[in-house]
Design a protein around this motif. Sequence first.
Motif, PDB file in Angstrom:
ATOM      1  N   PHE A 184       0.880  -1.572  -0.182  1.00 11.37           N
ATOM      2  CA  PHE A 184      -0.226   0.021  -0.288  1.00 11.37           C
ATOM      3  C   PHE A 184       0.964   1.031  -0.180  1.00 11.37           C
ATOM      4  CE2 PHE A 184      -2.077  -3.147   2.592  1.00 11.37           C
ATOM      5  CZ  PHE A 184      -3.421  -3.307   1.699  1.00 11.37           C
ATOM      6  N   PRO A 185       0.648   2.173  -0.924  1.00  7.14           N
ATOM      7  CA  PRO A 185       1.126   3.639  -0.634  1.00  7.14           C
ATOM      8  C   PRO A 185       1.196   3.742   0.582  1.00  7.14           C
ATOM      9  CG  PRO A 185      -0.381   3.259  -2.429  1.00  7.14           C
ATOM     10  CD  PRO A 185      -0.676   2.733  -1.103  1.00  7.14           C
ATOM     11  N   HIS A 186       3.019   4.111   1.126  1.00 12.28           N
ATOM     12  CA  HIS A 186       2.807   4.667   2.313  1.00 12.28           C
ATOM     13  C   HIS A 186       3.242   6.453   2.283  1.00 12.28           C
ATOM     14  CE1 HIS A 186       4.417   1.348   3.624  1.00 12.28           C
ATOM     15  NE2 HIS A 186       5.250   0.852   3.132  1.00 12.28           N
ATOM     16  N   GLU A 187       2.640   7.120   3.781  1.00 16.18           N
ATOM     17  CA  GLU A 187       2.491   8.762   3.963  1.00 16.18           C
ATOM     18  C   GLU A 187       3.812   9.377   2.900  1.00 16.18           C
ATOM     19  OE1 GLU A 187       1.288  11.847   6.220  1.00 16.18           O
ATOM     20  OE2 GLU A 187       1.843   9.404   7.055  1.00 16.18           O
ATOM     21  N   PRO A 188       4.536   9.257   2.657  1.00 13.68           N
ATOM     22  CA  PRO A 188       5.771   9.511   1.707  1.00 13.68           C
ATOM     23  C   PRO A 188       5.355   9.453   0.175  1.00 13.68           C
ATOM     24  CG  PRO A 188       7.060   8.591   3.488  1.00 13.68           C
ATOM     25  CD  PRO A 188       5.955   8.259   3.589  1.00 13.68           C
ATOM     26  N   ASP A 189       4.931   8.488  -0.243  1.00 13.76           N
ATOM     27  CA  ASP A 189       3.650   7.763  -1.555  1.00 13.76           C
ATOM     28  C   ASP A 189       2.977   9.008  -1.783  1.00 13.76           C
ATOM     29  OD1 ASP A 189       6.906   6.266  -1.287  1.00 13.76           O
ATOM     30  OD2 ASP A 189       5.361   5.068  -0.485  1.00 13.76           O
ATOM     31  N   ALA A 190       2.645   9.207  -0.932  1.00 13.17           N
ATOM     32  CA  ALA A 190       0.883   9.838  -1.387  1.00 13.17           C
ATOM     33  C   ALA A 190       0.512  10.209  -3.326  1.00 13.17           C
ATOM     34  CB  ALA A 190       0.525  10.510  -0.165  1.00 13.17           C
ATOM     35  N   ALA A 191       1.238  11.381  -3.029  1.00 11.51           N
ATOM     36  CA  ALA A 191       2.153  12.049  -3.662  1.00 11.51           C
ATOM     37  C   ALA A 191       1.901  11.923  -5.276  1.00 11.51           C
ATOM     38  CB  ALA A 191       2.379  13.255  -3.898  1.00 11.51           C
ATOM     39  N   ASN A 192       3.075  10.626  -4.990  1.00 14.53           N
ATOM     40  CA  ASN A 192       3.611  10.278  -6.159  1.00 14.53           C
ATOM     41  C   ASN A 192       2.910   8.956  -6.880  1.00 14.53           C
ATOM     42  OD1 ASN A 192       6.035  11.295  -7.151  1.00 14.53           O
ATOM     43  ND2 ASN A 192       6.702  10.132  -5.457  1.00 14.53           N
ATOM     44  N   PHE A 193       1.634   8.196  -5.878  1.00 13.17           N
ATOM     45  CA  PHE A 193       0.043   7.691  -6.311  1.00 13.17           C
ATOM     46  C   PHE A 193      -0.946   8.162  -7.352  1.00 13.17           C
ATOM     47  CE2 PHE A 193      -3.963   5.444  -4.478  1.00 13.17           C
ATOM     48  CZ  PHE A 193      -3.494   4.041  -5.804  1.00 13.17           C
ATOM     49  N   ILE A 215      -8.439   0.634  -9.256  1.00 15.97           N
ATOM     50  CA  ILE A 215      -7.857   1.023  -8.577  1.00 15.97           C
ATOM     51  C   ILE A 215      -8.365  -0.481  -7.903  1.00 15.97           C
ATOM     52  CG2 ILE A 215      -6.105   2.748  -8.945  1.00 15.97           C
ATOM     53  CD1 ILE A 215      -7.695   3.399  -6.886  1.00 15.97           C
ATOM     54  N   ALA A 216      -7.490  -1.278  -7.030  1.00 15.22           N
ATOM     55  CA  ALA A 216      -8.169  -2.442  -5.393  1.00 15.22           C
ATOM     56  C   ALA A 216      -7.184  -1.339  -4.114  1.00 15.22           C
ATOM     57  CB  ALA A 216      -7.208  -3.740  -6.384  1.00 15.22           C
ATOM     58  N   VAL A 217      -8.015  -1.527  -3.248  1.00 17.93           N
ATOM     59  CA  VAL A 217      -7.437  -0.344  -2.511  1.00 17.93           C
ATOM     60  C   VAL A 217      -7.717  -0.958  -0.969  1.00 17.93           C
ATOM     61  CG1 VAL A 217      -7.671   1.505  -4.043  1.00 17.93           C
ATOM     62  CG2 VAL A 217      -9.603   0.715  -2.283  1.00 17.93           C
ATOM     63  N   GLY A 218      -7.302  -1.092   0.020  1.00 17.49           N
ATOM     64  CA  GLY A 218      -7.493  -1.872   0.389  1.00 17.49           C
ATOM     65  C   GLY A 218      -8.640  -1.491   1.642  1.00 17.49           C
ATOM     66  N   HIS A 219      -9.412  -1.869   3.032  1.00 15.17           N
ATOM     67  CA  HIS A 219     -11.028  -1.446   3.725  1.00 15.17           C
ATOM     68  C   HIS A 219     -11.094  -0.445   4.047  1.00 15.17           C
ATOM     69  CE1 HIS A 219      -9.221  -2.854   7.280  1.00 15.17           C
ATOM     70  NE2 HIS A 219      -8.978  -4.116   6.411  1.00 15.17           N
ATOM     71  N   THR A 220     -10.232   0.253   4.171  1.00 15.51           N
ATOM     72  CA  THR A 220      -9.816   1.353   5.477  1.00 15.51           C
ATOM     73  C   THR A 220      -9.217   2.888   4.332  1.00 15.51           C
ATOM     74  OG1 THR A 220      -9.745   2.930   7.141  1.00 15.51           O
ATOM     75  CG2 THR A 220      -8.421   0.933   6.663  1.00 15.51           C
ATOM     76  N   PRO A 221     -10.078   4.048   4.110  1.00 13.59           N
ATOM     77  CA  PRO A 221      -9.177   4.935   4.167  1.00 13.59           C
ATOM     78  C   PRO A 221      -8.079   5.068   4.544  1.00 13.59           C
ATOM     79  CG  PRO A 221     -11.308   5.494   3.727  1.00 13.59           C
ATOM     80  CD  PRO A 221     -11.285   3.915   4.464  1.00 13.59           C
ATOM     81  N   HIS A 222      -7.493   5.071   5.489  1.00  9.77           N
ATOM     82  CA  HIS A 222      -6.685   4.794   6.894  1.00  9.77           C
ATOM     83  C   HIS A 222      -5.140   4.018   6.158  1.00  9.77           C
ATOM     84  CE1 HIS A 222      -8.646   7.304   9.676  1.00  9.77           C
ATOM     85  NE2 HIS A 222      -9.859   6.124  10.026  1.00  9.77           N
TER      86      HIS A 222
END
Length: 416
Positions: A184-193, A215-222
């Motif tokens: 999953f993208p870590h916080e430093p990756d958010a803009a690059n995602f 995209i496939a995402v995890g079960h929470t935005p957190h």
Amino acid sequence: MRRALLLIPTLYLALGAVGLALGQSKPLAVARPTLVGYFPQWGLYDDQPYVVKDLISPGGKAPLVDQINYAQGFVTNGHCSVADPNADLNFAFTALQSVNGVADSSSQPFRGHLHQLQLLKRRFPHIRILISLEGRGSDFAFDAQPENREAFVASCVDIFVKGHLAPGIDAPGLFDGIDVDWEFPHEPDAANFQALLREFRRQMDAVRPGLKLTIAVGHTPHMYPGTDAAAVASLVDQVGVMTYDFIGPWSDTTGLLAPLSASAEFRGGTVERSIAAWQAAGIPTLKLLMGVPFYAYGWHQVPEEANGLFQEGTGIHGDRPYRYIQTLLDHSTVYRDPVSRAPWLFDGDTFWTYEDPVSVAYKADFARDQGLGGLMIWELGEDDGSATLLRSAHRALNGLSLQNSSSPLKTVSVPQ
């Protein structure tokens, strides 16, 4: 995906807006949600191989699904690649295994699952086929860096959209889009995602407008700290939420794999809460796909209290397909939570949490009634030979719900 899109109909949006203007709590359901199923590349190596032909065999799945996400294409070393050349391009299927009933010849350059998908698409042109890109989170993070992004996306588009699968093997038009599974993208990756998805969108549109980007995402935005979910949603056609694995054999206690809902006192994760969280984060309802697992998790050495639910036990390694659960029904008791309709199986020692036709139909009803984009099945190869679970989902999405189960079961309340 767990081991590891929808093009919005204008009429649906317009009538949904009218419904909201009239004070209705949810949009009018005027279009059938999409039924998406992942196809397992590794099924070729099972004891009973799962191949593309199984999608059209008696009890087949192809007429039921709208979209197949082929799992998987690899993301590694700064570029996309065919994940398994043997399964994807080289394996020679027999006449009995082939979609068109013709055996592959050793002299033909294009064989394997991808050739079989090409044959399937000719027979069922309504089906959209996407390549699911999977890989380590660190590889995605590297590929999404500004200096790597454009070349990485170009490699994915060249192979899977333009169809340059391998030297001498071209299949343009095989794939109708790309599914990105960055876990999953870590916080430093958010803009690059977000920038990576924008680059996919730009390059794909330049080749052929209308290609799906999902995209496939995890079960929470957190799980995506710093990510602007609404901005991401504006770039993609579908957001498939992995609404499963709320519990599993990594836990010391049993539980429910993917309950749709629960009483207010229940502290565990539910599908309904997960979908609501992504809606609150800014994902349009019509782009959300509810993930539905076709597999089971189990524990043994479970005490009989509460019929095994939420009791201590020893996790059984790995998962089991729904077809395996069917072999246990005669020797176990099926219990069902009246709130979530989730079943579990218990024989006095071994406990299994899974989905059955009743719970799948209940979820599909929910998706349809709430105006979700549809269902996302992980994965097609774990259903039984009659496509029991998929048929239940298909019927419910078309308004033909399975109201009652003919199977013997006990409905019990879930302990809080």
